[in-house]
Write an enzyme that holds these catalytic residues in place. Structure first.
Site, PDB file in Angstrom:
ATOM      1  N   LEU A  33       0.821  -1.218   0.000  1.00 18.47           N
ATOM      2  CA  LEU A  33       0.000   0.000   0.000  1.00 18.47           C
ATOM      3  C   LEU A  33       0.853   1.266   0.000  1.00 18.47           C
ATOM      4  CD1 LEU A  33      -2.671  -1.153   2.605  1.00 18.47           C
ATOM      5  CD2 LEU A  33      -2.737  -1.376   0.121  1.00 18.47           C
ATOM      6  N   HIS A  34       0.295   2.308  -0.593  1.00 17.59           N
ATOM      7  CA  HIS A  34       0.990   3.599  -0.660  1.00 17.59           C
ATOM      8  C   HIS A  34      -0.047   4.706  -0.473  1.00 17.59           C
ATOM      9  CE1 HIS A  34      -0.693   3.664  -4.674  1.00 17.59           C
ATOM     10  NE2 HIS A  34      -0.106   2.503  -4.927  1.00 17.59           N
ATOM     11  N   HIS A  37      -3.450   4.484  -2.172  1.00 17.32           N
ATOM     12  CA  HIS A  37      -4.460   3.655  -1.498  1.00 17.32           C
ATOM     13  C   HIS A  37      -5.042   4.398  -0.292  1.00 17.32           C
ATOM     14  CE1 HIS A  37      -1.898   0.306  -3.297  1.00 17.32           C
ATOM     15  NE2 HIS A  37      -3.099   0.077  -3.791  1.00 17.32           N
ATOM     16  N   GLN A  61      -4.891 -12.449 -12.905  1.00 16.77           N
ATOM     17  CA  GLN A  61      -4.763 -11.230 -13.713  1.00 16.77           C
ATOM     18  C   GLN A  61      -3.319 -10.963 -14.154  1.00 16.77           C
ATOM     19  OE1 GLN A  61      -6.230  -8.668 -10.302  1.00 16.77           O
ATOM     20  NE2 GLN A  61      -4.853  -7.189 -11.220  1.00 16.77           N
ATOM     21  N   GLN A 148      -7.442   6.453 -10.337  1.00 14.32           N
ATOM     22  CA  GLN A 148      -7.466   6.808 -11.767  1.00 14.32           C
ATOM     23  C   GLN A 148      -6.252   6.252 -12.517  1.00 14.32           C
ATOM     24  OE1 GLN A 148      -7.476  11.091 -12.672  1.00 14.32           O
ATOM     25  NE2 GLN A 148      -6.499  10.504 -14.593  1.00 14.32           N
ATOM     26  N   ASP A 150      -5.331   3.336 -12.915  1.00 19.13           N
ATOM     27  CA  ASP A 150      -5.799   2.213 -13.727  1.00 19.13           C
ATOM     28  C   ASP A 150      -7.140   2.589 -14.356  1.00 19.13           C
ATOM     29  OD1 ASP A 150      -3.709   0.189 -13.020  1.00 19.13           O
ATOM     30  OD2 ASP A 150      -4.438   0.674 -11.030  1.00 19.13           O
TER      31      ASP A 150
HETATM   32  O1  PAF Z   1      -5.908  -2.470  -9.088  1.00 21.37           O
HETATM   33  C1  PAF Z   1      -5.616  -3.475  -8.410  1.00 21.37           C
HETATM   34  O2  PAF Z   1      -4.871  -3.417  -7.432  1.00 21.37           O
HETATM   35  C2  PAF Z   1      -6.201  -4.813  -8.813  1.00 21.37           C
HETATM   36  O3  PAF Z   1      -6.311  -4.923 -10.191  1.00 21.37           O
HETATM   37  C3  PAF Z   1      -7.537  -5.124  -8.126  1.00 21.37           C
HETATM   38  C4  PAF Z   1      -8.608  -4.126  -8.520  1.00 21.37           C
HETATM   39  C5  PAF Z   1      -7.360  -5.124  -6.616  1.00 21.37           C
HETATM   40  C6  PAF Z   1      -8.032  -6.522  -8.531  1.00 21.37           C
HETATM   41  O4  PAF Z   1      -7.135  -7.523  -8.143  1.00 21.37           O
END
Ligand code: PAF
Length: 282
Positions: A33-34, A37, A61, A148, A150
């Site tokens: 986390l940063h 977040h 993913q 934003q 992503d």
């Molecule tokens: O953006 C992220 O950290 C990830 O893609 C997420 C939304 C937690 C899904 O694993």
């Protein structure tokens, strides 16, 4: 802060709260986390009675095994950050909990994923869609908060909740940046000193492109400006620079024909992939 590692106990805990109209804000993360977040946690705390964060490095993913293996894992540090930030609940499951059985569903997002992250990371958005569906079913949040940085992911998740009728509000919050403009990201922790020094170039390129595009309204020439800039940095491999409609992600040929336009960029420094974007008009 309460910590849950399994699905049934967190559902049992949240269900009665939801039924007495306690609003649940949810921040799904992959940890490391940063401040980006933390801005999502802050927003959730100001709008909801209960803030839930999840930390789960979702294997489905990742299209690149090394990227998955090298993804930073600092759970104890993250827990401390969440406690200090006033998060109420952490959901931190493992692979056994989230993928007891291998999923066979295959989510496709058509024109939203055939470009940029979807094009360069085959199967990435199927994995994101799958884990978001699972997490939304488990947490059943009123509002979920995303960054934003992503933006393509956000647009895809927005489509997902619309198509599958999830009763969840989505909130997209601005990118938090380092003093040199580098967008905060969990992957930044893996940059060595020399690479960190040049990583601000992504944001510099976006701003240069923004100014050039507003002055000349010429996409091709703008792309060339960006390429020229990156030629001075052989340690960086530019993967894409794209000018897209911020809502539909359609390509933009003339900036006068769109109300909201975003400039997107992605590239590698060594084996570390960074992405960034800015709005054209703001
Ligand atoms: O953006 C992220 O950290 C990830 O893609 C997420 C939304 C937690 C899904 O694993």
């Amino acid at each position: 802060m309460l910590i849950f590692e399994d699905i049934a106990p967190i559902k049992e805990y949240l269900f009665p709260l939801k039924s007495i109209n306690q609003r649940i804000g949810f921040i799904p993360t992959m940890g490391a986390l940063h401040k980006g977040h933390l801005s999502l946690i802050d927003a959730s705390r100001s709008e909801n009675e209960i803030t839930v964060c999840s930390i789960y490095i979702n294997p489905t993913q990742f299209n690149n095994k090394a990227d998955l293996q090298n993804y930073p894992r600092v759970l104890q540090h993250d827990i401390k950050m969440l406690q200090d930030a006033g998060c109420d609940i952490l959901f931190a499951p493992d692979d056994q909990v989230m993928y007891k059985e291998k999923a066979i569903i295959d989510l496709k997002f058509g024109p939203l994923e055939s470009l940029m992250e979807g094009k360069y990371r085959n199967g990435h958005f199927n994995g994101v869609g799958l884990i978001i569906c699972k997490l939304f079913h488990i947490i059943n949040p009123n509002t979920a908060y995303f960054g934003q940085k992503d933006l393509q992911q956000f647009i895809i998740i927005r489509q997902l909740i619309k198509d599958l009728a999830f009763d969840v509000n989505l909130c997209c919050l601005p990118i938090v940046r380092e003093p040199d403009g580098l967008a905060m990201s969990s992957r930044n922790a893996r940059l060595n000193k020399d690479d960190r020094k040049i990583s601000g170039i992504f944001y510099k390129a976006l701003n240069l492109a923004r100014i050039f595009l507003l002055e000349h309204n010429n996409i091709e020439k703008t792309e060339q400006q960006v390429k020229n800039l990156f030629e001075k940095y052989p340690a960086i491999h530019l993967e894409y620079f794209e000018v897209r409609d911020s809502e539909t992600l359609e390509p933009v040929n003339n900036i006068e024909n769109h109300q909201q336009i975003s400039l997107f960029i992605a590239g590698y420094i060594g084996d570390i992939r960074l992405i960034d974007n800015i709005y054209l008009f703001s």
